[in-house]
Design a protein around this motif. Structure first.
Motif, PDB file in Angstrom:
ATOM      1  N   ILE A 155      -0.014   0.794  -7.856  1.00 41.82           N
ATOM      2  CA  ILE A 155       0.408   0.421  -6.503  1.00 41.82           C
ATOM      3  C   ILE A 155      -0.642   0.883  -5.493  1.00 41.82           C
ATOM      4  CG2 ILE A 155       2.144   0.768  -4.715  1.00 41.82           C
ATOM      5  CD1 ILE A 155       4.227   1.061  -6.925  1.00 41.82           C
ATOM      6  N   GLY A 156      -1.146   2.094  -5.686  1.00 44.36           N
ATOM      7  CA  GLY A 156      -2.222   2.577  -4.818  1.00 44.36           C
ATOM      8  C   GLY A 156      -3.456   1.702  -4.916  1.00 44.36           C
ATOM      9  N   SER A 157      -3.739   1.212  -6.123  1.00 49.47           N
ATOM     10  CA  SER A 157      -4.888   0.329  -6.318  1.00 49.47           C
ATOM     11  C   SER A 157      -4.693  -0.994  -5.599  1.00 49.47           C
ATOM     12  CB  SER A 157      -5.109   0.087  -7.819  1.00 49.47           C
ATOM     13  OG  SER A 157      -6.234  -0.738  -8.046  1.00 49.47           O
ATOM     14  N   TRP A 158      -3.456  -1.518  -5.607  1.00 54.50           N
ATOM     15  CA  TRP A 158      -3.166  -2.753  -4.863  1.00 54.50           C
ATOM     16  C   TRP A 158      -3.508  -2.552  -3.387  1.00 54.50           C
ATOM     17  CZ3 TRP A 158       1.107  -6.714  -6.066  1.00 54.50           C
ATOM     18  CH2 TRP A 158       1.147  -6.997  -7.435  1.00 54.50           C
ATOM     19  N   LEU A 159      -3.014  -1.459  -2.820  1.00 56.66           N
ATOM     20  CA  LEU A 159      -3.256  -1.205  -1.398  1.00 56.66           C
ATOM     21  C   LEU A 159      -4.731  -0.923  -1.133  1.00 56.66           C
ATOM     22  CD1 LEU A 159      -0.077   0.903  -0.638  1.00 56.66           C
ATOM     23  CD2 LEU A 159      -0.586  -1.378   0.224  1.00 56.66           C
ATOM     24  N   TRP A 160      -5.412  -0.291  -2.092  1.00 52.86           N
ATOM     25  CA  TRP A 160      -6.862  -0.090  -1.958  1.00 52.86           C
ATOM     26  C   TRP A 160      -7.580  -1.433  -1.897  1.00 52.86           C
ATOM     27  CZ3 TRP A 160     -10.810  -1.773  -5.140  1.00 52.86           C
ATOM     28  CH2 TRP A 160     -12.084  -1.269  -4.886  1.00 52.86           C
ATOM     29  N   ALA A 161      -7.281  -2.323  -2.856  1.00 54.36           N
ATOM     30  CA  ALA A 161      -7.958  -3.619  -2.922  1.00 54.36           C
ATOM     31  C   ALA A 161      -7.691  -4.444  -1.668  1.00 54.36           C
ATOM     32  CB  ALA A 161      -7.502  -4.387  -4.168  1.00 54.36           C
ATOM     33  N   LEU A 162      -6.449  -4.464  -1.217  1.00 54.73           N
ATOM     34  CA  LEU A 162      -6.113  -5.260  -0.040  1.00 54.73           C
ATOM     35  C   LEU A 162      -6.758  -4.673   1.213  1.00 54.73           C
ATOM     36  CD1 LEU A 162      -2.364  -5.856  -0.915  1.00 54.73           C
ATOM     37  CD2 LEU A 162      -4.149  -7.612  -0.846  1.00 54.73           C
ATOM     38  N   GLY A 163      -6.724  -3.345   1.357  1.00 55.67           N
ATOM     39  CA  GLY A 163      -7.339  -2.721   2.524  1.00 55.67           C
ATOM     40  C   GLY A 163      -8.841  -2.924   2.560  1.00 55.67           C
ATOM     41  N   LEU A 212     -10.551  -0.611   6.384  1.00 58.46           N
ATOM     42  CA  LEU A 212     -11.325   0.083   5.350  1.00 58.46           C
ATOM     43  C   LEU A 212     -10.806   1.506   5.146  1.00 58.46           C
ATOM     44  CD1 LEU A 212     -14.984  -1.050   6.155  1.00 58.46           C
ATOM     45  CD2 LEU A 212     -13.675  -1.587   4.094  1.00 58.46           C
ATOM     46  N   ILE A 213     -10.511   2.191   6.240  1.00 59.98           N
ATOM     47  CA  ILE A 213      -9.992   3.556   6.137  1.00 59.98           C
ATOM     48  C   ILE A 213      -8.631   3.556   5.445  1.00 59.98           C
ATOM     49  CG2 ILE A 213      -9.171   5.530   7.485  1.00 59.98           C
ATOM     50  CD1 ILE A 213     -11.311   4.802   9.580  1.00 59.98           C
ATOM     51  N   MET A 214      -7.763   2.612   5.816  1.00 66.21           N
ATOM     52  CA  MET A 214      -6.445   2.521   5.187  1.00 66.21           C
ATOM     53  C   MET A 214      -6.577   2.197   3.703  1.00 66.21           C
ATOM     54  SD  MET A 214      -4.125   3.218   7.470  1.00 66.21           S
ATOM     55  CE  MET A 214      -2.561   2.431   7.087  1.00 66.21           C
ATOM     56  N   GLY A 215      -7.553   1.363   3.362  1.00 63.03           N
ATOM     57  CA  GLY A 215      -7.754   1.022   1.957  1.00 63.03           C
ATOM     58  C   GLY A 215      -8.230   2.207   1.145  1.00 63.03           C
ATOM     59  N   ILE A 216      -9.152   2.974   1.689  1.00 63.37           N
ATOM     60  CA  ILE A 216      -9.680   4.138   0.975  1.00 63.37           C
ATOM     61  C   ILE A 216      -8.563   5.131   0.653  1.00 63.37           C
ATOM     62  CG2 ILE A 216     -11.145   6.176   1.234  1.00 63.37           C
ATOM     63  CD1 ILE A 216     -13.063   4.355   2.856  1.00 63.37           C
ATOM     64  N   PHE A 217      -7.608   5.251   1.569  1.00 62.93           N
ATOM     65  CA  PHE A 217      -6.496   6.180   1.363  1.00 62.93           C
ATOM     66  C   PHE A 217      -5.217   5.445   0.983  1.00 62.93           C
ATOM     67  CE2 PHE A 217      -9.445   8.427   4.173  1.00 62.93           C
ATOM     68  CZ  PHE A 217      -9.618   9.602   3.451  1.00 62.93           C
ATOM     69  N   GLY A 218      -5.365   4.393   0.174  1.00 61.37           N
ATOM     70  CA  GLY A 218      -4.202   3.627  -0.272  1.00 61.37           C
ATOM     71  C   GLY A 218      -3.207   4.470  -1.048  1.00 61.37           C
ATOM     72  N   ALA A 219      -3.677   5.469  -1.786  1.00 59.79           N
ATOM     73  CA  ALA A 219      -2.772   6.343  -2.544  1.00 59.79           C
ATOM     74  C   ALA A 219      -1.850   7.113  -1.603  1.00 59.79           C
ATOM     75  CB  ALA A 219      -3.573   7.307  -3.412  1.00 59.79           C
ATOM     76  N   THR A 220      -2.374   7.502  -0.437  1.00 58.30           N
ATOM     77  CA  THR A 220      -1.553   8.206   0.543  1.00 58.30           C
ATOM     78  C   THR A 220      -0.474   7.286   1.096  1.00 58.30           C
ATOM     79  OG1 THR A 220      -3.429   9.605   1.149  1.00 58.30           O
ATOM     80  CG2 THR A 220      -1.613   9.473   2.721  1.00 58.30           C
ATOM     81  N   VAL A 221      -0.851   6.034   1.389  1.00 56.53           N
ATOM     82  CA  VAL A 221       0.133   5.056   1.866  1.00 56.53           C
ATOM     83  C   VAL A 221       1.211   4.845   0.809  1.00 56.53           C
ATOM     84  CG1 VAL A 221       0.461   2.687   2.656  1.00 56.53           C
ATOM     85  CG2 VAL A 221      -1.616   3.928   3.297  1.00 56.53           C
ATOM     86  N   THR A 222       0.810   4.784  -0.465  1.00 53.66           N
ATOM     87  CA  THR A 222       1.767   4.608  -1.559  1.00 53.66           C
ATOM     88  C   THR A 222       2.733   5.777  -1.634  1.00 53.66           C
ATOM     89  OG1 THR A 222       0.124   3.382  -2.836  1.00 53.66           O
ATOM     90  CG2 THR A 222       1.986   4.265  -4.048  1.00 53.66           C
ATOM     91  N   ALA A 223       2.208   6.981  -1.571  1.00 50.32           N
ATOM     92  CA  ALA A 223       3.061   8.166  -1.637  1.00 50.32           C
ATOM     93  C   ALA A 223       4.019   8.223  -0.450  1.00 50.32           C
ATOM     94  CB  ALA A 223       2.198   9.423  -1.676  1.00 50.32           C
ATOM     95  N   LEU A 224       3.541   7.770   0.714  1.00 50.44           N
ATOM     96  CA  LEU A 224       4.372   7.770   1.912  1.00 50.44           C
ATOM     97  C   LEU A 224       5.566   6.841   1.745  1.00 50.44           C
ATOM     98  CD1 LEU A 224       4.650   8.765   4.852  1.00 50.44           C
ATOM     99  CD2 LEU A 224       3.289   6.795   5.539  1.00 50.44           C
TER     100      LEU A 224
END
Length: 404
Positions: free
Chosen positions: A59-67, A315-327
């Motif tokens: 899931i974090g990777s999805w948000l990374w790729a999209l960001g 780009l910043i949101m994508g780099i920290f996609g794992a944080t968005v996922t955990a949130l």
């Protein structure tokens, strides 16, 4: 009604200095666009990835790729054409995936993403974009969209069964915000929802840290039923309900947008990022509109810097996609259900209005809507494809009858 004169984009090689054109207002507009994009629909990405059986790392990777995809394309295209070109993930596409992916192996889902991206890229490279999508009546595309999103709208009220205070507070906030601060309504809903959840002790952010994302590669598999049942509807929904409005918003703001190259680049970016979960990138409409008004910059020729700022934010949101996922993993289920339903309320309404607007196509549109909303699977192919096919068939029969 008069339209603003078209603004021709400058070539980057002869363009003005970004540092001279940028302003606090354009940076603010770009960051607000990022906040609206994530705050209004990141939860739906989360649901789509979970439907595919994705792990927290995936899931974090999805948000990374999209960001990363939205950041690079928004930044690059805004600089290249010197106009505020923003890209986004396909929110209706995510909703389609959330209802269609359960039971589908992740590798086959990735194959469908690549297939859809290849079709989008082909349309952009060959210039077939307009001609191909225009063959699908607008009423049926709207009905398809409304049918895909119906479940999310209903979940808003299903959440009342689990806990009445949280969704009711969010619904009340949405109603007031749509009247007072319509541009930030979903952001206000998110803040109120989080506040109520914290007050009730349902939200703990103890395990959420600022962690860079490690992308997860998934090798694609291509199954005919998945390509037809998911890949084609994802292509149709993204093109008809996302890219067409994206081009329309640019032109309505007075920018002479080169549609084919823009579509081609979003398709190519999706092709590159699909194995990491970047299921569909497209031109933005709602968030892009924030960067096209006088609030972004008094000079329309300098508003492209808002697109640049948005690109950096993505780009910043994508780099920290794992944080968005955990949130989002820390959010209680009723909050996620209510937030998704409210974020899509306007889109559902617009879809229903567009579906029934043309009386001569109304029956076919209603068939498409109901078939798609039913969620049935026939021959291993999802309801969205069959709903569109049934609507097209019914419309063809009606047209033949009228010709006779």
């Amino acid at each position: 009604m008069s339209h603003p004169p078209l603004i021709q984009g400058r070539d980057a090689s002869v363009g003005r200095s970004v540092w001279r054109d940028i302003s606090l207002s354009s940076v603010t507009a770009g960051l607000v666009a990022v906040l609206i994009g994530y705050g209004s629909s990141a939860v739906i990405i989360f649901q789509a990835a979970e439907a595919a059986g994705a792990s927290e790392a995936q899931i974090g990777s999805w948000l990374w790729a999209l960001g990363i995809g939205m950041g690079l394309t928004s930044l690059g295209l805004s600089l290249r054409y010197r106009m505020p070109v923003l890209t986004a993930w396909s929110t209706p596409g995510a909703a389609l995936l959330a209802t269609s992916l359960p039971g589908v192996p992740m590798a086959q889902a990735i194959g469908a993403f690549l297939f859809s991206a290849a079709l989008i890229t082909l349309c952009g490279i060959t210039g077939l974009f307009g001609a191909l999508v225009k063959r699908i009546p607008a009423s049926l595309a709207a009905a398809l969209l409304a049918g895909v999103l119906l479940r999310f709208g209903m979940d808003l009220f299903v959440a009342l069964e689990q806990q009445w205070l949280l969704p009711l507070a969010m619904l009340t906030t949405y109603a007031l915000s749509r009247r007072l601060i319509p541009r930030y309504a979903i952001v206000a809903v998110l803040l109120v929802g989080v506040g109520v959840a914290v007050g009730q002790g349902q939200l703990s952010l103890a395990g959420v840290g600022l962690t860079p994302t490690v992308p997860v590669f998934t090798a694609p598999e291509f199954a005919l039923s998945t390509l037809i049942g998911i890949g084609i509807p994802l292509f149709v929904v993204t093109m008809a309900t996302q890219n067409l409005p994206g081009i329309a918003v640019l032109r309505a703001a007075g920018y002479s947008a080169p549609s084919s190259p823009l579509i081609g680049w979003t398709g190519a970016a999706t092709l590159a990022l699909a194995p990491f979960g970047g299921y569909a990138l497209n031109l933005a409409a709602i968030s892009a509109a924030v960067c096209m008004g006088r609030e972004a910059h008094e000079d329309p020729a300098r508003r492209y810097t808002a697109g640049v700022a948005a690109g950096v934010g993505y780009l910043i949101m994508g780099i920290f996609g794992a944080t968005v996922t955990a949130l989002f993993a820390a959010f209680p289920a009723p909050l996620i259900m209510a937030l998704a339903g409210l974020a899509l309320l306007g889109t559902i309404g617009n879809g229903l209005a567009g579906a029934v607007e043309d009386a001569s196509q109304r029956d076919a549109a209603v068939v498409t809507f109901l078939f798609t909303a039913s969620g049935v699977t026939l021959l291993g192919i999802g309801a969205a494809f069959w709903g569109l096919l049934a609507g097209m068939a019914m419309l063809g029969i009606g047209n033949a009858r009228r010709r006779r």
